[in-house]
Write an enzyme that holds these catalytic residues in place. Sequence first.
Site, PDB file in Angstrom:
ATOM      1  N   TYR A 198      34.939  11.286  53.499  1.00 45.29           N
ATOM      2  CA  TYR A 198      33.643  10.800  54.194  1.00 45.29           C
ATOM      3  C   TYR A 198      32.948  11.887  54.874  1.00 45.29           C
ATOM      4  O   TYR A 198      33.562  12.578  55.547  1.00 45.29           O
ATOM      5  CB  TYR A 198      33.605   9.717  54.705  1.00 45.29           C
ATOM      6  CG  TYR A 198      34.263   8.257  54.372  1.00 45.29           C
ATOM      7  CD1 TYR A 198      34.593   8.240  52.939  1.00 45.29           C
ATOM      8  CD2 TYR A 198      34.546   7.264  55.025  1.00 45.29           C
ATOM      9  CE1 TYR A 198      34.858   7.011  52.343  1.00 45.29           C
ATOM     10  CE2 TYR A 198      35.160   6.118  54.696  1.00 45.29           C
ATOM     11  CZ  TYR A 198      35.347   6.216  53.184  1.00 45.29           C
ATOM     12  OH  TYR A 198      35.845   4.906  52.554  1.00 45.29           O
ATOM     13  N   SER A 254      45.051   1.465  49.482  1.00 48.15           N
ATOM     14  CA  SER A 254      43.881   1.303  48.955  1.00 48.15           C
ATOM     15  C   SER A 254      43.637   1.475  47.498  1.00 48.15           C
ATOM     16  O   SER A 254      44.111   2.729  47.036  1.00 48.15           O
ATOM     17  CB  SER A 254      42.750   2.053  49.926  1.00 48.15           C
ATOM     18  OG  SER A 254      41.444   1.999  49.363  1.00 48.15           O
ATOM     19  N   ASN A 255      42.948   0.482  46.863  1.00 49.60           N
ATOM     20  CA  ASN A 255      42.614   0.798  45.391  1.00 49.60           C
ATOM     21  C   ASN A 255      43.954   0.883  44.382  1.00 49.60           C
ATOM     22  O   ASN A 255      44.217   1.673  43.552  1.00 49.60           O
ATOM     23  CB  ASN A 255      41.565   2.145  45.586  1.00 49.60           C
ATOM     24  CG  ASN A 255      40.326   1.839  45.972  1.00 49.60           C
ATOM     25  OD1 ASN A 255      39.541   1.007  45.595  1.00 49.60           O
ATOM     26  ND2 ASN A 255      40.153   2.795  46.965  1.00 49.60           N
ATOM     27  N   ASP A 263      37.010   1.940  60.409  1.00 54.08           N
ATOM     28  CA  ASP A 263      37.737   2.555  59.102  1.00 54.08           C
ATOM     29  C   ASP A 263      36.888   3.691  58.650  1.00 54.08           C
ATOM     30  O   ASP A 263      35.806   3.446  58.369  1.00 54.08           O
ATOM     31  CB  ASP A 263      37.673   1.212  58.156  1.00 54.08           C
ATOM     32  CG  ASP A 263      38.112   1.704  56.760  1.00 54.08           C
ATOM     33  OD1 ASP A 263      39.540   1.584  56.722  1.00 54.08           O
ATOM     34  OD2 ASP A 263      37.527   2.310  55.943  1.00 54.08           O
ATOM     35  N   HIS A 320      44.718   6.457  49.898  1.00 53.61           N
ATOM     36  CA  HIS A 320      43.233   5.994  49.400  1.00 53.61           C
ATOM     37  C   HIS A 320      43.371   5.556  47.908  1.00 53.61           C
ATOM     38  O   HIS A 320      42.423   4.604  47.796  1.00 53.61           O
ATOM     39  CB  HIS A 320      42.283   7.294  49.598  1.00 53.61           C
ATOM     40  CG  HIS A 320      41.002   6.571  49.666  1.00 53.61           C
ATOM     41  ND1 HIS A 320      39.764   7.546  50.360  1.00 53.61           N
ATOM     42  CD2 HIS A 320      40.140   5.771  49.561  1.00 53.61           C
ATOM     43  CE1 HIS A 320      38.692   7.174  50.066  1.00 53.61           C
ATOM     44  NE2 HIS A 320      38.792   6.148  49.942  1.00 53.61           N
ATOM     45  N   LEU A 326      29.383  -6.637  51.313  1.00 51.43           N
ATOM     46  CA  LEU A 326      27.884  -7.256  51.063  1.00 51.43           C
ATOM     47  C   LEU A 326      27.636  -6.722  49.767  1.00 51.43           C
ATOM     48  O   LEU A 326      26.158  -6.969  49.603  1.00 51.43           O
ATOM     49  CB  LEU A 326      27.015  -6.850  52.026  1.00 51.43           C
ATOM     50  CG  LEU A 326      27.532  -7.396  53.321  1.00 51.43           C
ATOM     51  CD1 LEU A 326      26.671  -6.956  54.559  1.00 51.43           C
ATOM     52  CD2 LEU A 326      27.231  -8.923  53.506  1.00 51.43           C
ATOM     53  N   LYS A 375      18.995  -8.580  50.566  1.00 51.29           N
ATOM     54  CA  LYS A 375      17.951  -7.547  50.616  1.00 51.29           C
ATOM     55  C   LYS A 375      17.297  -7.444  49.335  1.00 51.29           C
ATOM     56  O   LYS A 375      16.247  -6.807  49.313  1.00 51.29           O
ATOM     57  CB  LYS A 375      18.848  -6.137  51.029  1.00 51.29           C
ATOM     58  CG  LYS A 375      19.201  -6.116  52.635  1.00 51.29           C
ATOM     59  CD  LYS A 375      19.894  -4.771  52.659  1.00 51.29           C
ATOM     60  CE  LYS A 375      18.923  -3.707  52.504  1.00 51.29           C
ATOM     61  NZ  LYS A 375      19.720  -2.305  52.804  1.00 51.29           N
ATOM     62  N   TYR A 376      18.131  -7.580  48.283  1.00 55.08           N
ATOM     63  CA  TYR A 376      17.574  -7.303  46.887  1.00 55.08           C
ATOM     64  C   TYR A 376      17.385  -8.599  45.976  1.00 55.08           C
ATOM     65  O   TYR A 376      18.344  -8.987  45.487  1.00 55.08           O
ATOM     66  CB  TYR A 376      18.503  -6.267  46.356  1.00 55.08           C
ATOM     67  CG  TYR A 376      18.554  -5.070  47.038  1.00 55.08           C
ATOM     68  CD1 TYR A 376      17.611  -4.043  47.201  1.00 55.08           C
ATOM     69  CD2 TYR A 376      19.943  -4.690  47.569  1.00 55.08           C
ATOM     70  CE1 TYR A 376      17.889  -3.033  48.178  1.00 55.08           C
ATOM     71  CE2 TYR A 376      20.168  -3.551  48.386  1.00 55.08           C
ATOM     72  CZ  TYR A 376      19.144  -3.023  48.401  1.00 55.08           C
ATOM     73  OH  TYR A 376      19.237  -1.639  49.291  1.00 55.08           O
TER      74      TYR A 376
END
Length: 317
Positions: free
Chosen positions: A54, A155-156, A49, A125, A213, A221-222
């Site tokens: 980007y 999307s969105n 994707d 998008h 995530l 991770k945090y």
Amino acid sequence: MVTRTRIGSSDLEIARLALGGNVFGWTADRDTAFDVLDAFVAGGGDFVDTADVYPSWAPGRSGGESEAIIGEWLAARGARDRVTVATKVGTHPEFTGLATRNVRAAADASLRRLGSDRIDLYYAHYDDPDTPLEETVAVFSELVDAGKVRWIGVSNYTAARVSEWCDIARAGGYHLPVALQPHYNLVERHYETNGLREAAEKEGLGVFPYYSLAEGFLAGKYRDPDAAVAEGASERAEDAVRYLDSRGRLVLAALDDVAALHGVDVAAVSLAWLRQQPTVTAPIVSARTTEQLPPLLASLDLELSAAELEALTAASA
């Protein structure tokens, strides 16, 4: 054996994990991106994707670099017919908005960068309030008729606008969307209550959550806000540590318990929970290095029990 599934009402069948290309050309250069793509496919993945924008936000980037890298990799590996590719239109600096002329030009530019004769799944998008939705629906359908796009996604969009898109398509005899890309994960669950899940169920849309995530928080991770910021003060770390409240710590504790039972990383559990939610086809994940991929790919084979799903859901309530 990696389980495959169909995207909505389309004929596209994929493994239930999507590799996000937002880091390609940004924090992952060409050679690293090639390594990540190679490892993702070797691990059972087959769906990538990206978006034409980007990574235009990065210094020295203009947008389209991710598509170009993916296109070069597809050609180098002869993988075009083995990998499903999704990209998006509407926010590239040169192709902003969803008016007819813009979408046509942006699609052609994406096809050139991808080195392909078709886009498997083409997303609007973001909603474009300055263009009549009827115009956008028509031009997306036109691209399908022209053979440049196989299937359509949104999307969105709000639930109301998703429904409106589908109503317009049915009334006008246009091609319907088959996919939806919302913000959704174990600590961002508005998708369940803002009408989007109901819209996806009603319209039979395959759902691909982004930020699966939560900026790395759901990878475990945090856990220490001071340490996370001190380690690099990255925008990603700052975004992730906002989840480190009492609720977030309960979620991490529940994830740790389930991960220990299965002998997997926390990230795999987070993605398995998301993949097993109603309407979800595949979570979208990004990897800057091949070292980040194993726990993500491990989620493909991880099936959580009803009790485990409920424990995680309750922790994040």
